[in-house]
Write a protein that holds these residues in place. Structure first.
Motif, PDB file in Angstrom:
ATOM      1  N   MET A 587       0.832  -1.202   0.000  1.00  0.00           N
ATOM      2  CA  MET A 587       0.000   0.000   0.000  1.00  0.00           C
ATOM      3  C   MET A 587       0.868   1.255   0.000  1.00  0.00           C
ATOM      4  SD  MET A 587      -2.885  -1.315   2.708  1.00  0.00           S
ATOM      5  CE  MET A 587      -3.838   0.183   2.689  1.00  0.00           C
ATOM      6  N   ARG A 588       1.962   1.218   0.759  1.00  0.00           N
ATOM      7  CA  ARG A 588       2.856   2.371   0.774  1.00  0.00           C
ATOM      8  C   ARG A 588       3.512   2.561  -0.603  1.00  0.00           C
ATOM      9  NH1 ARG A 588       4.461   0.310   6.048  1.00  0.00           N
ATOM     10  NH2 ARG A 588       3.591   1.648   7.685  1.00  0.00           N
ATOM     11  N   SER A 589       3.967   1.437  -1.190  1.00  0.00           N
ATOM     12  CA  SER A 589       4.634   1.540  -2.495  1.00  0.00           C
ATOM     13  C   SER A 589       3.705   2.060  -3.575  1.00  0.00           C
ATOM     14  CB  SER A 589       5.208   0.183  -2.902  1.00  0.00           C
ATOM     15  OG  SER A 589       4.159  -0.749  -3.163  1.00  0.00           O
ATOM     16  N   MET A 590       2.417   1.794  -3.440  1.00  0.00           N
ATOM     17  CA  MET A 590       1.423   2.284  -4.399  1.00  0.00           C
ATOM     18  C   MET A 590       0.919   3.679  -4.015  1.00  0.00           C
ATOM     19  SD  MET A 590       1.360  -0.170  -6.533  1.00  0.00           S
ATOM     20  CE  MET A 590      -0.033   0.316  -7.550  1.00  0.00           C
ATOM     21  N   GLU A 591       1.527   4.279  -2.986  1.00  0.00           N
ATOM     22  CA  GLU A 591       1.172   5.613  -2.514  1.00  0.00           C
ATOM     23  C   GLU A 591      -0.321   5.722  -2.210  1.00  0.00           C
ATOM     24  OE1 GLU A 591       2.612   8.423  -5.326  1.00  0.00           O
ATOM     25  OE2 GLU A 591       4.728   8.035  -4.846  1.00  0.00           O
ATOM     26  N   TYR A 592      -0.800   4.692  -1.500  1.00  0.00           N
ATOM     27  CA  TYR A 592      -2.222   4.673  -1.149  1.00  0.00           C
ATOM     28  C   TYR A 592      -2.514   5.775  -0.128  1.00  0.00           C
ATOM     29  CZ  TYR A 592      -6.641   3.201   0.909  1.00  0.00           C
ATOM     30  OH  TYR A 592      -7.933   3.176   1.373  1.00  0.00           O
ATOM     31  N   GLN A 593      -3.627   6.490  -0.329  1.00  0.00           N
ATOM     32  CA  GLN A 593      -4.069   7.513   0.608  1.00  0.00           C
ATOM     33  C   GLN A 593      -5.559   7.309   0.889  1.00  0.00           C
ATOM     34  OE1 GLN A 593      -3.161  11.402  -0.891  1.00  0.00           O
ATOM     35  NE2 GLN A 593      -0.943  11.180  -0.547  1.00  0.00           N
TER      36      GLN A 593
END
Length: 626
Positions: A587-593
């Protein structure tokens, strides 16, 4: 065991207690003297004093089963010893769990505490049977009836017990610390007074009395965690037993064949009614047994006067016993003996009350009909003499209880012989006597019998006493202190368990980034945790005590497996990322917000709206803490 009770026999708390332990206190009275039975006295040294049964008997000179204790500060006194024997039974369920039952007579209804009462106890706990899976009720063939135990309504078996104690070790030539710690479970405060200690090697010291290794001996040994133990050389075993020929059964007095008696009512009688004897009256029961042999007979009764006998006839044959003393002539000092004649001895008179007689005697108030037991004088004499109740030769002698329609007691059982089939048991007022005690019921049961398949278990220790408080003043033996001691003991058991050190070390090493530590690495960490020290070069870590986290962490971070660069090059070395961390990293690598809606009514969504990984544990086998 011996029966104990509170200050008043109406109160709940009539139960069994170990006479060798200071569970209760004295209640001084002589059982043959009805006025003392009504109101016993105490001679305590301080409030809340406890003592063993033998100390209580020695202090008083005589104990009895009393109606109440004559003392205004009753809330400070607790339980009192009585001379009445008491039996410990067990209920055994189909899983082999047991519940303790106290078998004792009660003065009123429901005065045995519920947690040790036959029908109401639910205090089931596990025991380790000497032969696994073999106990009454363990199978259809090994059921209650096959073991001469009583089948209860809940499906359990009620059985008798006996406790035997035997030495675990008799030869100390080759005993290791491991054997001592794994086979001895009863602790001692230290070496027995007067014992001599002998170091037998292997880290074991044995303390012997009279140069003999027996159940009195105490072993001293230390475990690998630095703890020193003093352990008694005793194995305490509970043996399960049944009743030969007949489970104890109650025969109500009002259901018997009667002559010249009066049926009366009482809420404290087991059947709600009891029998009042009169001149020449009797009760007769018809009893059927399948097996000829010896049986035990007793009566529940009430009596508020001097001891009274009943003649017992079994199948028309009188049951008698021998007098304790030889028959002697009476000595009459006149209607008012001089002061120097007191206390009057056996067969001396004329007495006016029990206090005129020596200990163990009572003043037999003669009505010109009854005999004076142990004295050479028959009926027709109205003078009163001091007599010994043990000189009655009739079947059963009934001692005072403190009341006529309450304060019930059970007589000590007598042994009788019954034939197979129908039998008659008659309890009759003796010839020359005008009346007898009031009878509630007769109880008949078999003698002790062995089981179909012998069953026994090691006597389990416990911290909490079974003796409860019967008032809000803390007079019982259950207390917060013992609950805390037992909790500490459980926590210590967990803390010192052999698996604790490797378990903690494995989990801690994994949190430091090594998912699959080698056995050597875990062992080194475990050794540091148990010994409390770890050395690396000239540096030393730890407190030197078991469970030192400083030593454990030092062993983890300073071990070669954690610091060597060559180990870090091993592809199998390191930490496998946990499934939930992999999801979060993705989720972090996909820049999830998080998208927070601003069109919904209510409080700001950023205050209570979170990323919800719905049923993520079912998909990846791990989920975040909620």
């Amino acid at each position: 065991a011996k029966r104990i009770q509170g200050r008043d026999n109406r109160n709940q708390g009539q139960m069994c207690a170990n006479p060798d332990l200071p569970h209760a206190r004295e209640a001084c009275c002589r059982g043959e003297r009805y006025r003392e039975v009504r109101s016993a006295s105490t001679s305590y040294l301080y409030d809340g004093e406890r003592m063993t049964f033998s100390t209580a008997a020695e202090r008083c000179g005589s104990l009895c089963i009393f109606e109440n204790v004559n003392n205004e500060n009753w809330w400070k006194k607790g339980y009192h010893w009585t001379p009445k024997d008491c039996s410990i039974l067990v209920k055994i369920n189909s899983e082999g769990y047991i519940a303790i039952v106290h078998d004792t007579d009660v003065a009123y209804i429901n005065t045995i505490p519920y947690h040790v009462q036959e029908e109401s106890t639910l205090n089931w706990f596990r025991v380790f049977w000497d032969v696994d899976g073999v106990y009454p009720g363990s199978s259809d063939s090994n059921n209650c009836a096959a073991n001469n135990c009583k089948a209860m309504n809940d499906g359990s078996c009620l059985c008798k017990t006996s406790v035997t104690e035997s030495p675990v070790f008799s030869d100390t030539s080759a005993i290791s610390v491991t054997e001592v710690l794994s086979q001895l479970f009863i602790g001692a405060s230290g070496p027995p007074p007067g014992s001599v200690g002998t170091d037998i090697g292997n880290g074991v010291i044995v303390y012997k009395l009279d140069s003999i290794v027996d159940e009195r001996s105490v072993f001293e040994a230390s475990d690998d965690k630095g703890r020193v133990f003093f352990l008694k050389n005793v194995r305490s075993t509970v043996n399960i037993e049944g009743w030969e020929g007949k489970i104890p059964e109650i025969y109500e007095a009002e259901d018997a064949t009667t002559y010249n008696v009066t049926v009366k009512s009482s809420s404290s009688a087991t059947g709600g009614k009891y029998i009042d004897y009169d001149l020449e009256s009797y009760l007769e029961w018809n009893v059927a047994v399948n097996t000829p042999g010896t049986y035990k007979l007793s009566f529940r009764y009430a009596l508020d006067s001097h001891p009274r006998p009943l003649s017992i006839f079994v199948n028309s044959v009188e049951v008698t016993k021998e007098a304790a003393n030889p028959t002697i002539p009476v000595v009459y000092y006149g209607g008012s003996p001089s002061a120097d004649k007191f206390p009057l001895q056996r067969c001396e008179g004329d007495c006016d009350n029990d206090n005129h007689c020596a200990d163990g005697l009572f003043c037999k108030q003669n009505n010109a009909l009854e005999e004076n037991p142990g004295c050479e004088i028959g009926s027709g004499n109205s003078r009163d003499y001091c007599v010994d109740p043990l000189d009655y030769t009739h079947g059963v002698l009934f001692y005072p209880t403190g009341g006529w329609s309450s304060d019930w007691l059970n007589t000590d059982p007598i042994e009788i012989y019954l034939a197979a089939g129908q039998n008659t048991i008659r309890a009759q007022v003796p010839v020359g006597y005008k009346d007898g005690p009031n009878i509630d019921h007769m109880k008949l049961g078999g003698i002790t019998a062995e089981l179909l398949q012998p069953a026994s278990f090691r006597n389990p220790p416990h911290f909490m006493s079974l003796i409860p408080d019967y008032s809000p003043y803390g007079v019982g033996e259950m207390n917060l202190r013992d609950a805390l001691y037992e909790t500490d003991a459980v926590l210590d058991h967990y803390f010192y368990q052999d698996n604790v050190a490797p378990f903690l070390c494995t989990r801690m090493i994994q949190r430091f980034g090594m998912s699959n530590p080698s056995p050597r690495y875990v062992e080194a960490c475990s050794t540091a945790f148990k010994s409390g020290t770890y050395s690396s070069g000239s540096a030393s870590f730890g407190s030197g005590e078991y469970g030192s986290l400083e030593a454990m962490v030092a062993a983890i971070v300073l071990d070669n497996e954690a610091t060597s660069s060559s180990v870090s090059m091993d592809p199998g070395h390191g930490s496998v990322k946990e499934p939930i961390l992999k999801v979060l990293a993705l989720m972090r690598s996909m820049e999830y917000q998080t998208k927070i809606p601003d069109t919904l009514q209510g409080p700001p969504m950023h205050n209570d709206y979170q990323v919800k990984l719905w049923y993520i544990h079912e998909k990846i086998g791990q989920g975040p803490y909620e």
